[in-house]
Design a protein around this motif. Structure first.
Motif, PDB file in Angstrom:
ATOM      1  N   ALA A  20     -35.332   2.891  -7.765  1.00 37.72           N
ATOM      2  CA  ALA A  20     -34.068   2.432  -7.431  1.00 37.72           C
ATOM      3  C   ALA A  20     -33.559   1.614  -8.542  1.00 37.72           C
ATOM      4  O   ALA A  20     -32.444   1.557  -8.849  1.00 37.72           O
ATOM      5  CB  ALA A  20     -34.019   1.635  -5.988  1.00 37.72           C
ATOM      6  N   GLU A  21     -34.606   0.747  -9.214  1.00 35.48           N
ATOM      7  CA  GLU A  21     -34.023  -0.142 -10.343  1.00 35.48           C
ATOM      8  C   GLU A  21     -33.666   1.000 -11.537  1.00 35.48           C
ATOM      9  O   GLU A  21     -32.600   0.637 -12.191  1.00 35.48           O
ATOM     10  CB  GLU A  21     -35.126  -1.010 -10.653  1.00 35.48           C
ATOM     11  CG  GLU A  21     -35.325  -2.161  -9.599  1.00 35.48           C
ATOM     12  CD  GLU A  21     -36.485  -3.025 -10.197  1.00 35.48           C
ATOM     13  OE1 GLU A  21     -36.127  -4.225 -10.228  1.00 35.48           O
ATOM     14  OE2 GLU A  21     -37.575  -2.735 -10.331  1.00 35.48           O
ATOM     15  N   ALA A  22     -34.408   1.923 -11.488  1.00 35.30           N
ATOM     16  CA  ALA A  22     -34.188   2.615 -12.831  1.00 35.30           C
ATOM     17  C   ALA A  22     -33.002   3.514 -12.713  1.00 35.30           C
ATOM     18  O   ALA A  22     -31.910   3.650 -13.652  1.00 35.30           O
ATOM     19  CB  ALA A  22     -35.393   3.663 -13.163  1.00 35.30           C
ATOM     20  N   LEU A  23     -32.643   3.807 -11.447  1.00 31.99           N
ATOM     21  CA  LEU A  23     -31.449   4.737 -11.194  1.00 31.99           C
ATOM     22  C   LEU A  23     -30.191   3.674 -11.422  1.00 31.99           C
ATOM     23  O   LEU A  23     -29.014   4.203 -11.734  1.00 31.99           O
ATOM     24  CB  LEU A  23     -31.497   5.236  -9.795  1.00 31.99           C
ATOM     25  CG  LEU A  23     -32.343   6.484  -9.440  1.00 31.99           C
ATOM     26  CD1 LEU A  23     -32.378   6.863  -8.201  1.00 31.99           C
ATOM     27  CD2 LEU A  23     -32.031   7.798 -10.570  1.00 31.99           C
ATOM     28  N   ARG A  24     -30.270   2.495 -11.069  1.00 36.11           N
ATOM     29  CA  ARG A  24     -29.283   1.398 -11.045  1.00 36.11           C
ATOM     30  C   ARG A  24     -28.792   1.312 -12.861  1.00 36.11           C
ATOM     31  O   ARG A  24     -27.779   1.217 -13.159  1.00 36.11           O
ATOM     32  CB  ARG A  24     -29.864   0.163 -10.394  1.00 36.11           C
ATOM     33  CG  ARG A  24     -28.404  -0.782 -10.453  1.00 36.11           C
ATOM     34  CD  ARG A  24     -27.484  -0.064  -9.535  1.00 36.11           C
ATOM     35  NE  ARG A  24     -26.322  -1.165  -9.103  1.00 36.11           N
ATOM     36  CZ  ARG A  24     -25.264  -0.603  -8.993  1.00 36.11           C
ATOM     37  NH1 ARG A  24     -24.980   0.975  -8.804  1.00 36.11           N
ATOM     38  NH2 ARG A  24     -24.116  -1.373  -8.904  1.00 36.11           N
ATOM     39  N   VAL A  25     -29.765   1.093 -13.568  1.00 32.92           N
ATOM     40  CA  VAL A  25     -29.877   0.754 -14.841  1.00 32.92           C
ATOM     41  C   VAL A  25     -29.022   2.160 -15.601  1.00 32.92           C
ATOM     42  O   VAL A  25     -28.259   1.934 -16.496  1.00 32.92           O
ATOM     43  CB  VAL A  25     -31.191   0.697 -15.575  1.00 32.92           C
ATOM     44  CG1 VAL A  25     -30.930   0.592 -17.031  1.00 32.92           C
ATOM     45  CG2 VAL A  25     -31.632  -0.741 -15.119  1.00 32.92           C
TER      46      VAL A  25
END
Length: 463
Positions: free
Chosen positions: A332-337
């Motif tokens: 989820a963090e990677a998709l946000r970035v």
């Protein structure tokens, strides 16, 4: 895919950022930012205000037009109190939506027979017609008087086209039937002729008048919220992307501690450190909320605020995993970035705030990922970033990023038995490590170190 001029005028803001900034809903059940700003008098006005808050402006011209309208309304507030009453507005809206018999007969005899039938056999419909026509006439009379006010002749910004359209609609020949007095004493024939004009011939015109009234209601609400909360109108600037503020605070905080903000092309990244509870997340939210309000054309919670409008505003504060979709916290963090990176790669003007990113993985990966992202962010012109982190080890590497990173921190005072926070932003990087102290202060170790109490025996008799 090319964007239309209208789309280019709208700030890009996604559902996660709306949630982070509590624009329309708050997880704790408290008031949202919409509730905080909603001073509308009508349901339609609230709908327009919500639409505005869903689509803030991205162009300086649009923002300044709204600012001019809000300033004018504030200065001429007494004149805007003469706008139509809630009764007239809601009564007209109900009148246009209610299913009532239409007597749109060209033949006078048929119209007379139909009128008699409505009066004699459908009295509930007749009284609904009378009530609705009275409300519509009150609306028209109030808008006439309002639009004719001398101070409104030179209304600026967004108000100018709204009032121009209002005057044009009110000047339609059919509206000459609407007198400057209440029509409650009119007879059946005359009242039904008025109804035919209002609800059949000029239905679209009445709907448009209501829509313009709702737009004005929303603008008045924004002006009233500014005054009620003591917001200051920001300065819209041109040139390379930047945002500067003095005395910035979050509008939800009671007795807030105000802090400055300085982001520009010499310092594109604000790297924020400090212990938990010291104020990092509140500071990020305060700035993002102020920038969002500035793009609406409203005032902001600050002593002074200057900004160049952005095209995208991203916030990454309250991420969660997604069990149903099989998305882990780190993914989820990677998709946000990635969402931020896509906007940056398109060449859009982006402002992104990331609160302790990559905490969903191990420390080594988090360090390497944070450094790699910071290196790339620092090289992107016309983009600005706020990046909070507990990885103070990054400080040794940030110095080589062409001085694009401005390091600031919050701290806690450790004197006495408890921690104390002053919530003041300082230059530099915090090296405070307070995790163990917080656990001790909360008595967690004391609870775990106590010998376990044996469970009480249950007698056979009790069973």
């Amino acid at each position: 895919m090319s964007l239309s001029s209208t789309e280019l005028d709208i700030l890009g803001i996604d559902s996660h950022t709306f949630k982070d900034l509590e624009i329309f809903e708050c997880d704790t059940g408290d008031a949202s930012l919409f509730d905080f700003c909603n001073r509308t008098r009508s349901i339609g006005g609230a709908v327009v205000l919500r639409r505005r808050m869903q689509s803030p402006w991205a162009s300086a011209e649009r923002i300044e037009a709204t600012q001019q309208a809000i300033r004018f309304i504030t200065a001429q507030r007494s004149h805007f109190r003469t706008m139509p009453s809630v009764y007239a507005v809601e009564g007209t809206q109900d009148y246009l939506q209610e299913i009532l018999p239409n007597l749109d007969f060209r033949n006078r005899l048929e119209f007379a027979l139909g009128s008699f039938q409505v009066w004699a056999n459908q009295d509930s419909h007749y009284f609904s017609i009378v009530r609705g026509a009275q409300a519509a006439c009150r609306l028209i009379r109030a808008l006439r008087a309002f639009a004719a006010l001398a101070p409104l002749k030179n209304a600026p910004g967004e108000l100018e086209p709204l009032l121009r359209q209002l005057r044009a609609l009110l000047s339609r020949p059919n509206f000459r039937m609407v007198p400057d007095f209440d029509v409650g004493t009119w007879g059946t024939w005359k009242m039904l002729k008025l109804d035919q004009m209002l609800r059949v011939k000029e239905k679209e015109t009445l709907s448009r008048l209501l829509a313009l009234n709702y737009e004005l209601d929303a603008l008045v609400s924004m002006a009233d919220a500014n005054g009620e909360h003591g917001f200051v109108m920001p300065e819209v600037c041109a040139g390379p992307l930047r945002a500067n503020a003095d005395g910035l605070y979050h509008p939800y905080v009671t007795n807030p501690i105000a802090n400055p903000v300085s982001l520009n092309q010499q310092h594109r990244i604000l790297f924020l450190t400090g212990p938990n509870m010291a104020g990092k997340t509140t500071y990020l939210r305060a700035f993002a909320t102020a920038l969002y309000l500035a793009h609406l054309g409203m005032g902001v919670p600050a002593q002074r605020f200057q900004f160049v409008p952005v095209q995208w505003l991203f916030s990454s504060i309250s991420l969660t995993d997604d069990l149903r979709r099989g998305v882990s916290y780190f993914r989820a963090e990677a998709l946000r970035v990635k969402a931020v990176a896509e906007a940056v790669a398109r060449g859009d003007r982006v402002l992104a705030l990331m609160d302790e990113p990559f905490k969903g993985t191990n420390v080594k990966d988090a360090f390497e990922a944070s450094l790699a992202i910071l290196e790339r962010f620092s090289s992107r012109e016309n983009c600005l970033f706020m990046f909070s982190s507990h990885l103070i080890e990054l400080s040794d590497h940030l110095q080589r990023l062409n001085n694009q990173v401005d390091c600031r921190y919050f701290e806690a005072a450790e004197s006495g038995d408890r921690l104390h926070f002053d919530y003041r932003l300082r230059p530099g990087i915090s090296d405070q490590r307070l995790g163990m102290r917080v656990l001790r202060e909360e008595g967690i170790f004391h609870l775990l170190d106590k010998p376990s109490c044996p469970a009480p025996e249950v007698s056979q008799t009790t069973l």
